[in-house]
Design a protein around this motif. Structure first.
Motif, PDB file in Angstrom:
ATOM      1  N   TRP A 106       0.851  -1.184   0.000  1.00 58.05           N
ATOM      2  CA  TRP A 106       0.000   0.000   0.000  1.00 58.05           C
ATOM      3  C   TRP A 106       0.890   1.238   0.000  1.00 58.05           C
ATOM      4  O   TRP A 106       1.975   1.236   0.588  1.00 58.05           O
ATOM      5  N   GLN A 161       3.260  -2.864   3.968  1.00 56.38           N
ATOM      6  CA  GLN A 161       2.306  -3.959   3.916  1.00 56.38           C
ATOM      7  C   GLN A 161       1.564  -4.019   5.239  1.00 56.38           C
ATOM      8  O   GLN A 161       2.107  -3.663   6.283  1.00 56.38           O
ATOM      9  N   HIS A 162       0.329  -4.460   5.172  1.00 58.42           N
ATOM     10  CA  HIS A 162      -0.449  -4.557   6.404  1.00 58.42           C
ATOM     11  C   HIS A 162       0.085  -5.719   7.245  1.00 58.42           C
ATOM     12  O   HIS A 162       0.747  -6.621   6.730  1.00 58.42           O
ATOM     13  N   THR A 206      -4.488  -6.239  11.503  1.00 59.05           N
ATOM     14  CA  THR A 206      -5.139  -5.585  10.369  1.00 59.05           C
ATOM     15  C   THR A 206      -5.202  -6.530   9.174  1.00 59.05           C
ATOM     16  O   THR A 206      -4.207  -7.179   8.833  1.00 59.05           O
ATOM     17  N   GLU A 207      -6.380  -6.604   8.550  1.00 55.94           N
ATOM     18  CA  GLU A 207      -6.562  -7.414   7.358  1.00 55.94           C
ATOM     19  C   GLU A 207      -6.709  -6.500   6.149  1.00 55.94           C
ATOM     20  O   GLU A 207      -7.293  -5.417   6.227  1.00 55.94           O
ATOM     21  N   ALA A 208      -6.188  -6.954   5.008  1.00 57.83           N
ATOM     22  CA  ALA A 208      -6.239  -6.140   3.793  1.00 57.83           C
ATOM     23  C   ALA A 208      -7.672  -5.824   3.389  1.00 57.83           C
ATOM     24  O   ALA A 208      -7.991  -4.696   2.991  1.00 57.83           O
ATOM     25  N   LEU A 266      -8.989  -3.031   5.457  1.00 61.70           N
ATOM     26  CA  LEU A 266      -8.465  -1.731   5.024  1.00 61.70           C
ATOM     27  C   LEU A 266      -9.244  -1.213   3.821  1.00 61.70           C
ATOM     28  O   LEU A 266      -9.571  -0.031   3.737  1.00 61.70           O
TER      29      LEU A 266
END
Length: 264
Positions: free
Chosen positions: A96, A158-159, A163-165, A168
């Motif tokens: 990200w 990167q997450h 936290t999950e993508a 987000l």
């Protein structure tokens, strides 16, 4: 759809890549097919000239308009979004781009401009002062043009747990609203004779391209793996490409007959 949005699509279809300027009367005639008034066309041409998107040329008593380099850049960006990037992001590498900023209340206008440009570039807000976009995005020029280089921090990451993508994506972007826009496009353009109220395929071509470009410019290009399997952008893109191919053939002779131009 605004007259300027339609104008950009007309220029992208029939002026981009050709060293010509088009007669204003031709533009007025073509835009009459999509119920845009002569006054609105003239006002749009004037505003775009003032903003450095068009150059005015005279030949006898007629006024012609050609593209500036700035307009070329805008139109090439639109062409890239439509035909190269696509509506669905299948190449995400898990990274990200994050943009953090803090501007005091007295600089509210600059903060608004930055948020607007970030949204245009495909970013969404995770929390106050922190915006993200999937993949690696270059925002250096945008920030420099706003004169906010000293107020912005940009990095890629990167997450990580917890936290999950997918979380987000839904926190930063209104995925339901994005999907609804694609569904609306499918409703408007599906069927054997879409937009039958428009007079001809040149009019339908302009409206189709305007509709689609508005869609993809509002789409942050989220990774397909974070979206539902039946994400409507997939079907919508297939429909757009089918209709664009159809109208390219049938609208070309209509445009050739309607557009008066001069070589530059």
């Amino acid at each position: 759809m605004t007259p300027q949005s339609l104008m950009l699509n007309f220029l992208g279809l029939y002026v981009l890549g050709r060293d010509i300027a088009v007669y204003s009367g031709s533009v007025i005639d073509i835009f009459g097919r999509v119920d845009v008034s002569e006054e609105a066309v003239r006002s749009t041409l004037s505003r775009m000239t003032t903003r450095g998107l068009l150059d005015k040329h005279r030949s006898g008593r007629k006024v012609y308009f050609g593209l500036t380099q700035r307009a070329n850049d805008v139109l090439l960006d639109g062409e890239q979004r439509i035909w190269q990037r696509g509506a669905v992001n299948r190449d995400w590498d898990g990274t990200w781009t994050l943009v953090g900023f803090s501007l005091p209340e007295g600089r509210r206008g600059e903060r608004h401009d930055l948020r607007t440009q970030l949204q245009w570039a495909g970013f969404g807000p995770v929390q106050n002062g922190l915006w993200i976009a999937p993949g690696t995005r270059d925002v250096a020029q945008m920030v420099a043009e706003l004169d906010l280089t000293e107020n912005v921090t940009v990095f890629t990451a990167q997450h990580a747990k917890p936290t999950e993508a997918a979380d987000l994506a839904t926190r930063a972007f209104d995925t339901a609203a994005i999907a609804a826009r694609y569904q609306d496009f499918l409703t408007r353009w599906s069927g054997r004779a879409p937009q039958a109220s428009l007079p001809d395929d040149l009019a339908r071509q302009l409206v189709l391209h305007g509709d689609w470009l508005d869609l993809v410019r509002q789409d942050p290009h989220l990774p397909a793996e974070l979206l539902a399997a039946d994400w409507p952008a997939i079907e919508a893109e297939q429909l757009f490409q089918t209709l664009a191919t159809r109208y390219r053939k049938s609208a070309a002779p209509l445009a050739e007959a309607a557009v008066e131009s001069i070589d530059l």
